[in-house]
Scaffold this motif. Structure first.
Motif, short mmCIF file in Angstrom:
data_model
loop_
_atom_site.label_atom_id
_atom_site.label_comp_id
_atom_site.label_asym_id
_atom_site.label_seq_id
_atom_site.Cartn_x
_atom_site.Cartn_y
_atom_site.Cartn_z
N VAL A 125 0.75 -1.04 0.14
CA VAL A 125 0.08 0.00 -0.01
C VAL A 125 0.95 1.08 0.14
O VAL A 125 1.81 1.44 0.92
N ALA A 179 -11.57 -4.65 5.55
CA ALA A 179 -10.59 -4.97 4.31
C ALA A 179 -11.78 -5.50 3.28
O ALA A 179 -11.68 -5.16 1.86
N LYS A 195 -9.30 0.61 3.04
CA LYS A 195 -7.84 0.38 3.07
C LYS A 195 -7.10 1.43 4.03
O LYS A 195 -5.82 1.46 4.21
#
Lengths: 209, 480
Positions: free
Chosen positions: A4, A85, A90
């Protein structure tokens, strides 16, 4: 775990305080033996109320949740992070998080972003109409209105998120150090090794259980 | 050489550092790992997928508790009865299969030692002072009562501990909570911890490890200390330590998994070095006076919503924090209460005495002492007594406590988490009100729409008899 680096998009403008993990995912959803599919149980008691943010079409599929103080308090259930999730969340932005939840979030590629209350209030306002960006490179939360809120993350956790690292694999690479620690412990605290584990005995003494 | 004075927490931490990174993150060795059926299946699946074994099966102990119905587990012929809920049954059989596959020591649902994981650990001597102890359950903080650095972890961490016997952690700040003086008549350890959470708030301990100190804590039995440490997490702290002392050693000695012989002597000598040194500094200290603590209970949907039983439902407008004002109003709407209502005027329909907070033998004795000679009020629909383990149940039966309860109209059940968390058949129906010795009054915690008031076993017993929230001291003095 998926790496991420940046989370951008619409955000649920919630801001509620002391949201416990029983609210995020009630216990009857915990009877699963997998990590998938918990999104449908997420925020069940909140979604039972008309006009809630999670069923508002404007925010459907938002990758960001703006929440209040002490988010994720209570039960240690990682199912809370799995449920978020599964909803596609996120990043969660709040003035504070419970320690256990924030650990669980990191391990599932969800960024827990701590910002002061006034910044969170501002983001709740922005989220009603516009997108929010959480950037791990620049460590900022930004909006289309030139808002720019810097945040901090533990350096190691940030690296794990940005590189999608397997923490267990990394720790197992330290096997020699762990074995060395165990040898030392066998000398200094030999009682730690359990010799009588599960031998089927029960304590029999008056008044003691 | 002068040694810097250290706290109990700092000593345990230092003795468990395997490696320290430049940024301060430490690889910490885990001495004890308790496993239950709810938070472990995905961890075992992870090990299986990666072809990894459990590193130290001898430091691991598994027991089912959350899903188990508390009704009879075997029929008259001694055959195991099926569990009606297929998902619960699946999770329980997954634990049986996983412990067999990975060689993890296991106490089965049908074993006399089965119970709530946080009752079983101390009872079996698995929990020891100066150890690091984890479990995929936030109430793992309970084990801090014996001087173990014990904390709840998520399932990814469960897998990490199973595979490596370590965790990557950063050192926490320290918060001393000292309770001075002597507890008043009818005031129990539950009242102490409720008062503490009322004072610091549900997030007051976030980022800290608590150490409970002071005369009141020292005077408590291990059972009482377990109640206090258990609810550390409700004040935001993952761990709540109590320094080991003679009370601790006397409790542990002779338990099945405790060290014996020379190992015992060495262990005690080490444990005696653990208490916080004079002059050691905590990052923060809070002092409560025992004389300020009354039998207490919660009015709202956060464990910080605490009032003495002699008090009233607060007016949301009385809170300074605007967010708290909104939260309080929502809580009152959910709880069906109005500001200014006397707590003693609140009628209840359910009573639950059990959970990892209050299901040990002393809890049952305290409740039975109040119940004896009385009967559960007519308006009570269900009053459950759920012992924390099979051994607690057996001891209570040996003392005749089960008969006191059943003759008074309570149900005497098999051990498990029961009505604490609405995961097994024991639930509170929507809109109904429960006097509960458990640890969480969250929205929906005891069932969708259920209303929970957290209180001590003696207070729950008093509420059962009167059919409303009651100052237990009235019943106690009447009997004295």
């Amino acid at each position: 775990m998926e790496a991420v680096r940046k989370v951008e998009g619409r955000a649920y403008p919630w801001g509620a305080k002391n949201i416990d993990t029983d609210i995020i995912i009630p216990a009857h959803w915990l009877k699963t033996t997998t990590r998938e599919g918990l999104g449908k149980g997420a925020f069940e008691s909140v979604r039972a109320q008309p006009g809630n943010v999670f069923d508002d079409e404007r925010y459907a599929g938002s990758p960001v949740l703006v929440a209040g103080d002490n988010f994720g308090c209570g039960s240690s259930r990682e199912h809370a992070a799995w449920a978020l999730a599964d909803l596609g969340i996120k990043a969660v932005i709040a003035p504070s998080f419970s320690d256990i939840f924030s650990g669980n979030a990191f391990k599932n590629g969800i960024v827990p972003v701590v910002l002061p209350q006034d910044a969170v209030d501002r983001l709740v306002e922005v989220a009603r109409t516009d997108e929010i960006t959480v950037d791990l490179e620049t460590m900022t939360v930004t909006t289309p209105f030139q808002d720019r809120f810097p945040f901090e993350l533990d350096a190691f956790r940030r690296q794990c998120l940005m590189e999608g690292l397997d923490e267990i694999g990394m720790t197992l690479a330290q096997d020699t150090a762990i074995s060395k620690f165990e040898s030392g412990m066998a000398q200094s605290r030999p009682w730690i090794a359990v010799e009588t584990a599960n031998e089927g005995t029960a304590l029999e003494a008056t008044g003691r259980t | 050489m002068t040694v810097q004075p250290r706290t109990l927490y700092e000593k345990i931490w230092a003795d468990h550092v395997v490696e320290r990174r430049d940024d301060g993150t430490c690889l910490i060795y885990i001495d004890r790992h308790l496993v239950h059926e709810v938070t472990s299946p995905q961890a075992f699946a992870g090990l299986r997928a990666a072809g990894r074994p459990v590193r130290r099966t001898d430091l691991t102990l598994a027991v089912p508790d959350h899903n188990l119905p508390t009704t009879a587990r075997v029929d008259a012929a001694g055959h195991e009865l099926p569990i009606a809920d297929a998902a619960s049954a699946g999770q329980l059989s997954a634990l049986r299969a996983n412990v067999a596959e990975f060689g993890v020591p296991y106490i089965d649902a049908l074993d006399a030692r089965q119970g709530i994981v946080h009752v079983v650990g101390p009872e079996q001597g698995f929990t020891l002072p100066g150890t690091t102890l984890v479990c995929g359950d936030s109430h793992t903080s309970a084990h801090g009562a014996l001087g173990a650095l014990a904390f709840g972890i998520g399932t990814s961490e469960v897998e990490h501990v199973l595979a490596t016997q370590t965790l990557l952690l950063k050192q926490s700040k320290t918060l001393e909570i000292r309770v001075d003086g002597t507890l008043g008549f009818g005031v129990s350890p539950k009242d102490v911890v409720l008062a503490i959470i009322g004072r610091i708030g549900a997030a007051g301990g976030t980022g800290y490890v608590i150490e409970f100190t002071g005369e009141v804590i020292r005077a408590m039995s291990i059972e009482g200390r377990l109640t206090v440490s258990n609810m550390s997490i409700e004040g935001g702290a993952r761990s709540g330590l109590i320094a080991p002392d003679q009370t601790t050693f006397d409790y542990i000695q002779g338990r099945p998994m405790a060290p014996r012989g020379e190992a015992w002597e060495r262990a005690v000598a080490y444990w005696k070095t653990l208490p916080t040194d004079p002059g050691a500094r905590y990052d923060k200290s809070i002092v409560l006076e025992a004389s300020d603590i009354a039998p207490s209970l919660t009015w709202g949907t956060s464990p910080e919503d605490v009032v003495p039983i002699t008090g009233s439902v607060p007016d949301p407008e009385s809170f300074e924090d605007p967010a708290k004002r909104v939260a309080a109003q929502k809580s009152l709407d959910y709880m069906g209460l109005t500001p200014g209502m006397r707590m003693e005027d609140v009628a209840i329909e359910h009573v639950f005495i059990g959970s990892c907070t209050n299901s040990r033998i002393e809890d049952l004795r305290a409740a039975a002492a109040v119940v004896k000679g009385h009967h559960v009020a007519d308006r009570i629909r269900q009053a459950l007594i759920v012992p924390g383990s099979g051994l607690v149940k057996r001891q209570a039966e040996a003392e005749g406590l089960d008969r006191i309860f059943t003759e008074a109209g309570f149900e005497w059940r098999e051990p498990g988490c029961s009505m604490c968390l609405a995961m097994n058949p024991d639930k509170v129906p929507a809109g109904e009100r429960c006097a509960s010795t458990s640890n969480r009054n969250f929205v929906g915690r005891q069932g969708p729409g259920a209303r929970t008031h957290l209180l001590s076993p003696a207070m729950a017993a008093a509420a059962a008899i009167r059919g409303r929230l009651t100052d237990v001291r009235e019943l106690m003095s009447a009997d004295a």
